[in-house]
Design a protein around this motif. Structure first.
Motif, PDB file in Angstrom:
ATOM      1  N   CYS A   1     -38.608 -11.109  14.164  1.00 32.09           N
ATOM      2  CA  CYS A   1     -37.995 -10.602  15.391  1.00 32.09           C
ATOM      3  C   CYS A   1     -38.171  -9.090  15.436  1.00 32.09           C
ATOM      4  O   CYS A   1     -37.839  -8.391  14.484  1.00 32.09           O
TER       5      CYS A   1
ATOM      6  N   PRO B   1     -43.757 -18.870  22.780  1.00 31.05           N
ATOM      7  CA  PRO B   1     -42.646 -17.975  22.463  1.00 31.05           C
ATOM      8  C   PRO B   1     -41.621 -18.648  21.550  1.00 31.05           C
ATOM      9  O   PRO B   1     -41.357 -19.843  21.673  1.00 31.05           O
TER      10      PRO B   1
ATOM     11  N   SER C   1     -37.681 -17.917  19.838  1.00 34.31           N
ATOM     12  CA  SER C   1     -36.489 -17.083  19.760  1.00 34.31           C
ATOM     13  C   SER C   1     -35.994 -17.049  18.327  1.00 34.31           C
ATOM     14  O   SER C   1     -36.025 -18.055  17.626  1.00 34.31           O
TER      15      SER C   1
ATOM     16  N   HIS D   1     -32.792 -13.440  20.101  1.00 38.37           N
ATOM     17  CA  HIS D   1     -33.740 -12.497  20.690  1.00 38.37           C
ATOM     18  C   HIS D   1     -35.075 -13.185  20.963  1.00 38.37           C
ATOM     19  O   HIS D   1     -35.499 -14.036  20.207  1.00 38.37           O
ATOM     20  N   ASP D   2     -35.721 -12.777  22.050  1.00 37.44           N
ATOM     21  CA  ASP D   2     -37.000 -13.390  22.427  1.00 37.44           C
ATOM     22  C   ASP D   2     -38.212 -12.561  22.033  1.00 37.44           C
ATOM     23  O   ASP D   2     -39.335 -13.034  22.147  1.00 37.44           O
ATOM     24  N   ASP D   3     -38.021 -11.326  21.581  1.00 40.29           N
ATOM     25  CA  ASP D   3     -39.141 -10.448  21.239  1.00 40.29           C
ATOM     26  C   ASP D   3     -39.555 -10.701  19.787  1.00 40.29           C
ATOM     27  O   ASP D   3     -39.139  -9.992  18.871  1.00 40.29           O
ATOM     28  N   THR D   4     -40.366 -11.728  19.584  1.00 36.37           N
ATOM     29  CA  THR D   4     -40.788 -12.108  18.236  1.00 36.37           C
ATOM     30  C   THR D   4     -42.303 -12.133  18.137  1.00 36.37           C
ATOM     31  O   THR D   4     -42.996 -12.222  19.150  1.00 36.37           O
TER      32      THR D   4
END
Length: 72
Positions: A25, A44, A46, A51-54
Motif C-alpha cells: 500500500c 486493483p 485494496s 486504501h486503494d493506492d496499492t
C-alpha cells in the motif's frame, strides 16, 4: 470388460491452484498477500486498512534442496 471407475471425491478435479501475489500500500506502507487468479493479478487491490493506492510487488520463489540417489 473394464471395471467401472470408483466415484471421485466431491470437488475433485475442480480445485485450481491460485497463485499468491504480494502487494504494498502506497498510503500506509502495509505489505499484504492476496490469492487470486492470474487473470486478476493486475486488477486493483485494496489493502487491509481499506486504501486503494496499492502496487503489486515482484515476488521471487526459490526451492532449494538436495537429492541423493540410493545405491542399487
Amino acid at each position: 470388460m473394464t471395471a467401472p471407475k470408483p466415484p471421485e471425491p466431491a470437488g475433485a478435479g475442480t480445485l485450481a491452484a491460485m497463485p499468491t501475489y504480494e502487494y504494498r500500500c502506497r498510503a500506509c506502507g502495509d505489505t499484504f498477500e492476496l490469492r487470486r487468479s492470474m487473470a486478476d493479478s493486475d486488477a486493483p487491490a485494496s489493502c487491509p486498512a481499506g486504501h486503494d493506492d496499492t502496487t503489486r510487488l515482484l515476488s521471487v520463489f526459490a526451492s532449494v534442496g538436495s537429492a541423493t540417489a540410493s545405491g542399487p
